[in-house]
Design a protein around this motif. Structure first.
Motif, PDB file in Angstrom:
ATOM      1  N   GLN A  81      -8.595  23.913  11.195  1.00  0.00           N
ATOM      2  CA  GLN A  81      -8.999  23.561   9.636  1.00  0.00           C
ATOM      3  C   GLN A  81      -8.239  22.596   8.891  1.00  0.00           C
ATOM      4  OE1 GLN A  81     -10.046  26.893   7.922  1.00  0.00           O
ATOM      5  NE2 GLN A  81     -10.331  28.768   9.283  1.00  0.00           N
ATOM      6  N   HIS A  82      -6.612  22.807   9.698  1.00  0.00           N
ATOM      7  CA  HIS A  82      -5.966  21.904   8.892  1.00  0.00           C
ATOM      8  C   HIS A  82      -6.321  20.676   9.444  1.00  0.00           C
ATOM      9  CE1 HIS A  82      -3.427  24.705   6.906  1.00  0.00           C
ATOM     10  NE2 HIS A  82      -3.131  25.232   7.826  1.00  0.00           N
ATOM     11  N   THR A  83      -5.918  20.238  10.755  1.00  0.00           N
ATOM     12  CA  THR A  83      -7.192  18.750  10.929  1.00  0.00           C
ATOM     13  C   THR A  83      -8.026  18.526  10.645  1.00  0.00           C
ATOM     14  OG1 THR A  83      -6.085  19.266  13.337  1.00  0.00           O
ATOM     15  CG2 THR A  83      -7.773  17.620  13.247  1.00  0.00           C
ATOM     16  N   ARG A  84      -8.483  19.785  10.191  1.00  0.00           N
ATOM     17  CA  ARG A  84     -10.154  18.381   9.720  1.00  0.00           C
ATOM     18  C   ARG A  84     -10.423  18.204   7.924  1.00  0.00           C
ATOM     19  NH1 ARG A  84     -15.548  19.916  12.040  1.00  0.00           N
ATOM     20  NH2 ARG A  84     -15.835  19.532   9.860  1.00  0.00           N
ATOM     21  N   ASN A  85      -8.860  18.935   7.088  1.00  0.00           N
ATOM     22  CA  ASN A  85      -8.814  19.341   5.964  1.00  0.00           C
ATOM     23  C   ASN A  85      -8.200  18.107   5.512  1.00  0.00           C
ATOM     24  OD1 ASN A  85     -10.318  21.666   5.716  1.00  0.00           O
ATOM     25  ND2 ASN A  85      -8.936  23.104   5.862  1.00  0.00           N
ATOM     26  N   LEU A  86      -7.013  18.204   6.550  1.00  0.00           N
ATOM     27  CA  LEU A  86      -5.791  17.494   6.000  1.00  0.00           C
ATOM     28  C   LEU A  86      -5.839  15.582   5.495  1.00  0.00           C
ATOM     29  CD1 LEU A  86      -2.667  17.466   4.596  1.00  0.00           C
ATOM     30  CD2 LEU A  86      -1.969  16.577   6.808  1.00  0.00           C
ATOM     31  N   PRO A  87      -6.951  15.006   6.404  1.00  0.00           N
ATOM     32  CA  PRO A  87      -7.016  13.713   5.746  1.00  0.00           C
ATOM     33  C   PRO A  87      -8.431  13.884   4.799  1.00  0.00           C
ATOM     34  CG  PRO A  87      -7.824  14.137   8.254  1.00  0.00           C
ATOM     35  CD  PRO A  87      -7.162  15.261   7.643  1.00  0.00           C
ATOM     36  N   ALA A 141       0.413  16.588  -2.513  1.00  0.00           N
ATOM     37  CA  ALA A 141       0.513  16.061  -3.688  1.00  0.00           C
ATOM     38  C   ALA A 141       1.487  15.631  -3.445  1.00  0.00           C
ATOM     39  CB  ALA A 141       1.780  17.806  -4.284  1.00  0.00           C
ATOM     40  N   LEU A 142       1.355  15.205  -5.243  1.00  0.00           N
ATOM     41  CA  LEU A 142       2.764  13.855  -5.493  1.00  0.00           C
ATOM     42  C   LEU A 142       3.278  14.035  -6.681  1.00  0.00           C
ATOM     43  CD1 LEU A 142       0.439  10.465  -5.163  1.00  0.00           C
ATOM     44  CD2 LEU A 142       2.150  11.085  -3.755  1.00  0.00           C
ATOM     45  N   MET A 143       4.440  14.292  -6.230  1.00  0.00           N
ATOM     46  CA  MET A 143       6.100  14.225  -7.364  1.00  0.00           C
ATOM     47  C   MET A 143       6.646  13.118  -7.664  1.00  0.00           C
ATOM     48  SD  MET A 143       7.976  17.626  -7.646  1.00  0.00           S
ATOM     49  CE  MET A 143       7.073  18.920  -7.655  1.00  0.00           C
ATOM     50  N   GLN A 183      -3.700  18.520  -4.489  1.00  0.00           N
ATOM     51  CA  GLN A 183      -5.304  18.997  -3.798  1.00  0.00           C
ATOM     52  C   GLN A 183      -4.512  19.577  -2.796  1.00  0.00           C
ATOM     53  OE1 GLN A 183      -8.030  17.445  -4.023  1.00  0.00           O
ATOM     54  NE2 GLN A 183      -7.256  16.554  -5.911  1.00  0.00           N
ATOM     55  N   ARG A 184      -5.718  20.912  -2.275  1.00  0.00           N
ATOM     56  CA  ARG A 184      -5.312  22.183  -1.787  1.00  0.00           C
ATOM     57  C   ARG A 184      -6.753  22.775  -1.514  1.00  0.00           C
ATOM     58  NH1 ARG A 184      -1.214  25.019  -4.526  1.00  0.00           N
ATOM     59  NH2 ARG A 184      -0.949  23.959  -5.654  1.00  0.00           N
ATOM     60  N   ARG A 185      -7.081  23.397   0.035  1.00  0.00           N
ATOM     61  CA  ARG A 185      -8.021  23.680   0.559  1.00  0.00           C
ATOM     62  C   ARG A 185      -7.367  25.439   1.114  1.00  0.00           C
ATOM     63  NH1 ARG A 185     -11.531  20.087   3.606  1.00  0.00           N
ATOM     64  NH2 ARG A 185     -11.709  18.892   1.465  1.00  0.00           N
TER      65      ARG A 185
END
Length: 186
Positions: free
Chosen positions: A53-59, A20-22, A32-34
């Motif tokens: 899963q985090h390694t795939r999701n974060l980018p 996220a951006l704040m 953005q979240r998954r």
């Protein structure tokens, strides 16, 4: 027009990858979240599966954030579950590694927070309340009722404290959400 200054927040917890951006006034600019996927018939995830899963999701989530008109000034990341020396979960290493890498490449400070404190700050942020200087929190999420004493401390390098500790834990989305109980609470 000058770019709006913002903080990038990353969290790779047990069941959600978040970015996220704040802005510097505590306004959410985008998130953005998954949710991590649990295989049918299973009741949870092993740490290795969370890391995968985090390694795939974060980018993907970082690519989906709208950075137009935004100048990132710092990165906040959940580095561990709780504010204790022995607190450790491999799932948090994905976010921490990404934050450290981006910080180095972009010349930005990286501020490490705990997932537990981010829940607390997100709750305060979501109801529009300022954080008191010192208070007791009972955080019930995975670790049954672990109390945490906390104090507000601004970063010596930026002066940033709350709410920039929690740009990735957004309370309003979950305000009316209820998890069904498996057993009634006596």
């Amino acid at each position: 027009m000058a770019a709006e200054e913002a903080v990038l927040g990353l969290d790779t917890s047990c069941y959600t990858t978040s970015a996220a951006l704040m802005d510097l006034h505590g306004h959410l600019l985008g998130d953005q979240r998954r949710l991590l996927r649990v295989k049918p018939g299973h009741r949870g995830l092993a740490q290795s599966e969370m890391v995968f899963q985090h390694t795939r999701n974060l980018p993907d989530l970082l690519e989906a954030l709208d950075l137009s008109g935004v100048q990132v000034k710092a990165i906040g990341v959940s580095a561990k579950p709780r504010p204790r020396e022995e607190s450790y979960m491999p799932a948090f290493l994905v976010g921490l590694g990404m934050a450290r890498s981006l910080g180095k490449l972009m010349g930005l400070p990286v501020h490490r927070f705990t997932h537990q404190h981010n829940h607390m700050f997100a709750g305060l942020w979501s109801v529009g309340k300022p954080a008191p200087d010192r208070f007791l929190l009972v955080h019930i999420s995975g670790n049954p009722g672990a109390p945490a004493s906390t104090s507000m401390q601004a970063s010596s390098s930026t002066g940033w404290g709350w709410p920039w500790a929690c740009p990735f834990r957004r309370g309003p989305r979950w305000k009316n959400w209820r998890r069904p109980l498996r057993k009634p609470i006596p």
